[in-house]
Write an enzyme that holds these catalytic residues in place. Structure first.
Site, PDB file in Angstrom:
ATOM      1  N   GLY A 313       0.808  -1.208   0.000  1.00 32.35           N
ATOM      2  CA  GLY A 313       0.000   0.000   0.000  1.00 32.35           C
ATOM      3  C   GLY A 313       0.841   1.257   0.000  1.00 32.35           C
ATOM      4  N   THR A 314       0.150   2.395   0.003  1.00 38.23           N
ATOM      5  CA  THR A 314       0.787   3.696   0.103  1.00 38.23           C
ATOM      6  C   THR A 314      -0.252   4.643   0.681  1.00 38.23           C
ATOM      7  OG1 THR A 314       2.090   5.330  -1.088  1.00 38.23           O
ATOM      8  CG2 THR A 314       0.210   4.392  -2.257  1.00 38.23           C
ATOM      9  N   THR A 315       0.052   5.934   0.757  1.00 40.11           N
ATOM     10  CA  THR A 315      -0.887   6.898   1.317  1.00 40.11           C
ATOM     11  C   THR A 315      -1.820   7.406   0.228  1.00 40.11           C
ATOM     12  OG1 THR A 315       0.597   7.610   3.085  1.00 40.11           O
ATOM     13  CG2 THR A 315      -1.076   9.170   2.396  1.00 40.11           C
TER      14      THR A 315
END
Length: 370
Positions: A313-315
């Site tokens: 994931g990431t932001t």
């Protein structure tokens, strides 16, 4: 938004706060994208992702070394050091989007992040876990270790529930709001980064930082289920892969939304997308046309079987306001390079050390490219 700000003000404020609250995932030293749909207007993609160096140094001359992220049952190799840093785009993106679409002063947008960084913020369980996974990276330099060292547990990084403060990052936010993006790309911060790269094995030069620009792109448009999706076009692969997954699902009876049959179908479609990603050679020009070719789609529609692939994931921040302005913003710092320019509190990215975005191999990426 209570202060009268719009969706774009809110997304940018969230981006700044993420740099404090999600320190592994988000940083002013990274890169990102914003899909913006101002009310009554066509959507536009703001590409402020990282850029490869204009004049990369030979591999033997750079600070570039492997380290491992510890996921418990498995480890994954990443590369860090000043030689892993690509030209950052977040600061330029922040100011360009604010100039084009924002309504509140920049000082107001950075204020929550600056206050949290100075007064202290609690390390949440998920962020503490992520930090533990990349502990080898965030302990790799004295500067990083000093910033993220636990005050409660000897020899460890910040723990769940621990309050941490980042006063230098607070000062950086306030200085940028007062002086503008030039501070990072041409001013004192830029000079610090360039000198450290020159003397300690990095690629970035004055030309890399001063020449960085945000690129506005026409979105990749895809119709699905009676809706129109605007997503990230090439050279980013993410939007293409979303479009491919949705194309696999066109006309398929997925059963009850969120039910077992629906979730199983989504998992199989995403697994097929992961395999097609390799076949379509997304690191070459014309990737979207190859990926969304009827023949390739037909092949994978027949092959939507198997186990789902793992995904990192990431932001991501999404905001819609009362005027129907819509913002979808993603930002990443890779895992971080462990390099923090003195006095800034900003860890720079390690995108040149990320296997996923260097499919042709390390040190072989085309120069001066997203």
């Amino acid at each position: 938004m209570r202060d009268g700000g719009n969706a774009f003000d809110a997304a940018l404020t969230g981006l700044c706060m993420a740099c404090v609250a999600e320190p592994v995932l988000a940083s002013l030293g990274g890169g990102g994208f914003l899909m913006a749909r101002p009310a009554g207007a066509e959507p536009v993609l703001y590409d402020f992702f990282t850029q490869t160096p204009k004049r990369p140094r030979p591999a033997g001359d750079i600070d570039f070394h492997p380290t491992h992220a510890d996921f418990g049952p498995a480890t994954q190799e990443f590369h860090i050091g000043l030689g892993a840093i690509a030209t950052p785009g977040v600061v330029k993106g922040l100011f360009t989007i604010h100039h084009d679409l924002g309504s509140l002063p920049m000082a107001r947008l950075v204020e929550p992040a600056a206050v949290a960084a100075r007064d202290g913020i609690t390390m949440e369980p998920l962020q503490a876990f992520i930090l533990s996974v990349v502990a080898a990276i965030f302990s790799a330099t004295p500067e990083s270790l000093a910033l993220y060292r636990s005050g409660q547990r000897e020899g460890a990084l910040l723990q769940d529930g621990e309050t941490y403060r980042m006063p230098e990052l607070a000062q950086s936010f306030e200085a940028l709001a007062a002086e503008g993006e030039a501070l990072f790309y041409r001013g004192d911060m830029a000079r610090q980064i360039v000198e450290d790269c020159r003397s300690r094995g990095g690629h970035l030069t004055v030309d890399d930082l001063a020449g960085y620009e945000v690129i506005k792109r026409a979105p990749l448009i895809r119709d699905h289920g009676g809706h129109r999706l605007a997503t990230n076009p090439g050279p980013s692969s993410g939007g293409m892969l979303i479009a491919f997954t949705l194309a696999l699902l066109d006309g398929v009876d997925a059963g009850t939304y969120g039910g077992p049959d629906h979730l199983n179908l989504l998992a199989r479609a995403r697994a097929a997308t992961s395999r097609a990603r390799i076949e379509a050679r997304l690191d070459h020009d014309g990737a979207a046309d190859r990926l969304l070719d009827d023949g390739l789609l037909a092949k994978y529609r027949r092959d939507v079987r198997g186990a789902p692939a793992a995904n990192r994931g990431t932001t991501h921040i999404s905001v819609v306001d009362n005027a129907c302005d819509a913002a979808a913003l993603s930002v990443s710092n890779g895992e971080g390079s462990a390099y923090i320019p003195a006095g800034t509190g900003i860890m720079l990215n390690n995108m040149l050390g990320e296997e996923d975005v260097n499919p042709q191999g390390f040190h072989r990426r085309p120069t001066d490219r997203r």
